[in-house]
Design a protein around this motif. Sequence first.
Motif, short mmCIF file in Angstrom:
data_model
loop_
_atom_site.label_atom_id
_atom_site.label_comp_id
_atom_site.label_asym_id
_atom_site.label_seq_id
_atom_site.Cartn_x
_atom_site.Cartn_y
_atom_site.Cartn_z
N ASP A 1 5.90 -7.87 6.57
CA ASP A 1 5.92 -7.36 5.20
C ASP A 1 4.65 -6.64 4.78
O ASP A 1 4.62 -6.02 3.71
CB ASP A 1 6.17 -8.50 4.21
N VAL A 2 3.58 -6.74 5.58
CA VAL A 2 2.29 -6.19 5.18
C VAL A 2 1.57 -5.55 6.36
O VAL A 2 1.90 -5.79 7.52
CB VAL A 2 1.37 -7.27 4.58
N TYR A 3 0.56 -4.75 6.03
CA TYR A 3 -0.38 -4.26 7.03
C TYR A 3 -1.54 -5.25 7.06
O TYR A 3 -2.15 -5.52 6.02
CB TYR A 3 -0.87 -2.85 6.67
N ASN A 4 -1.85 -5.81 8.22
CA ASN A 4 -2.83 -6.88 8.34
C ASN A 4 -4.26 -6.33 8.44
O ASN A 4 -4.79 -6.17 9.53
CB ASN A 4 -2.51 -7.75 9.56
N ASP A 5 -4.88 -6.07 7.31
CA ASP A 5 -6.26 -5.58 7.33
C ASP A 5 -7.28 -6.73 7.36
O ASP A 5 -8.48 -6.49 7.31
CB ASP A 5 -6.55 -4.64 6.15
N PRO B 1 2.10 -2.62 1.94
CA PRO B 1 0.81 -2.90 1.31
C PRO B 1 -0.11 -3.64 2.27
O PRO B 1 0.36 -4.33 3.18
CB PRO B 1 1.17 -3.78 0.11
N LYS B 2 -1.40 -3.49 2.07
CA LYS B 2 -2.37 -4.25 2.86
C LYS B 2 -2.28 -5.70 2.43
O LYS B 2 -2.05 -6.00 1.26
CB LYS B 2 -3.79 -3.73 2.63
N VAL B 3 -2.51 -6.61 3.37
CA VAL B 3 -2.49 -8.04 3.05
C VAL B 3 -3.58 -8.35 2.02
O VAL B 3 -3.41 -9.24 1.17
CB VAL B 3 -2.59 -8.89 4.32
N SER B 4 -4.68 -7.61 2.04
CA SER B 4 -5.75 -7.81 1.05
C SER B 4 -5.28 -7.43 -0.35
O SER B 4 -5.65 -8.09 -1.34
CB SER B 4 -6.99 -7.00 1.43
N GLU B 5 -4.45 -6.41 -0.47
CA GLU B 5 -3.91 -6.02 -1.78
C GLU B 5 -2.97 -7.09 -2.32
O GLU B 5 -2.97 -7.39 -3.52
CB GLU B 5 -3.16 -4.69 -1.66
N VAL B 6 -2.17 -7.67 -1.43
CA VAL B 6 -1.25 -8.73 -1.85
C VAL B 6 -2.04 -9.96 -2.29
O VAL B 6 -1.73 -10.58 -3.31
CB VAL B 6 -0.26 -9.08 -0.71
N LEU B 7 -3.08 -10.32 -1.54
CA LEU B 7 -3.93 -11.46 -1.91
C LEU B 7 -4.52 -11.26 -3.30
O LEU B 7 -4.42 -12.15 -4.15
CB LEU B 7 -5.05 -11.62 -0.87
N THR B 8 -5.11 -10.12 -3.55
CA THR B 8 -5.71 -9.83 -4.86
C THR B 8 -4.66 -9.87 -5.96
O THR B 8 -4.87 -10.49 -7.01
CB THR B 8 -6.42 -8.47 -4.83
N ARG C 1 -7.89 -18.62 6.57
CA ARG C 1 -6.73 -17.84 6.99
C ARG C 1 -6.48 -18.03 8.47
O ARG C 1 -7.40 -18.11 9.26
CB ARG C 1 -7.03 -16.37 6.70
N THR C 2 -5.20 -18.09 8.83
CA THR C 2 -4.85 -18.13 10.24
C THR C 2 -3.52 -17.43 10.45
O THR C 2 -2.67 -17.40 9.56
CB THR C 2 -4.78 -19.58 10.79
N GLY C 3 -3.37 -16.85 11.61
CA GLY C 3 -2.07 -16.32 11.99
C GLY C 3 -1.21 -17.47 12.47
O GLY C 3 -1.70 -18.37 13.14
N CYS C 4 0.02 -17.47 12.10
CA CYS C 4 0.97 -18.48 12.61
C CYS C 4 2.32 -17.77 12.70
O CYS C 4 3.13 -17.87 11.81
CB CYS C 4 0.99 -19.73 11.73
N TYR C 5 2.46 -17.03 13.77
CA TYR C 5 3.59 -16.14 13.94
C TYR C 5 4.92 -16.82 13.65
O TYR C 5 5.14 -17.93 14.11
CB TYR C 5 3.61 -15.58 15.37
N PRO C 6 5.76 -16.21 12.83
CA PRO C 6 5.78 -14.84 12.32
C PRO C 6 5.07 -14.67 10.97
O PRO C 6 5.29 -13.68 10.27
CB PRO C 6 7.26 -14.54 12.19
N TYR C 7 4.23 -15.61 10.60
CA TYR C 7 3.54 -15.57 9.32
C TYR C 7 2.03 -15.47 9.50
O TYR C 7 1.51 -15.59 10.61
CB TYR C 7 3.81 -16.86 8.53
#
Length: 144
Positions: free
Chosen positions: A41-45, A14-21, A66-72
Amino acid sequence: MLLLKRALHTAHKPKVSEVLTAYLKQCNEPPWTSYFIKHADVYNDHFGWSHFNWTLDTGANYHILRTGCYPYMKYHCTKRPWQDLTLDDRFFRCIKVANLGLPQLFYGLAAMFLIRHTEYVQMSDGRPPVPIYFLYEEDKGSMY
């Protein structure tokens, strides 16, 4: 061939935007929330976005930090009226570039040891639930 392989690898995610919503709706539009989600776990749109508005179909608007903090990826969501966040977004992006992303990397590594709670976001299209992670369990609906 590499592009095809990458497309097939991310097609089922799923897109990360879909998970957020889905998560904001699943929690009945909380006043705020803050969680981590694994890149794997997601596609980072939302790639490259740092501070932006996210409006649900119910009309509720959230300011997303929002920020990237690998692996999250880290999402901090606050329910607030729409506001032009363009300058904020550019400012945070410049800070990340100037720091070469090192603070985000260290934040992600620390998060691997500090995360204590997991919840699952139910996707409406029948895909498997997506795990999201918290430093501690949130009191849903609390103002702080």
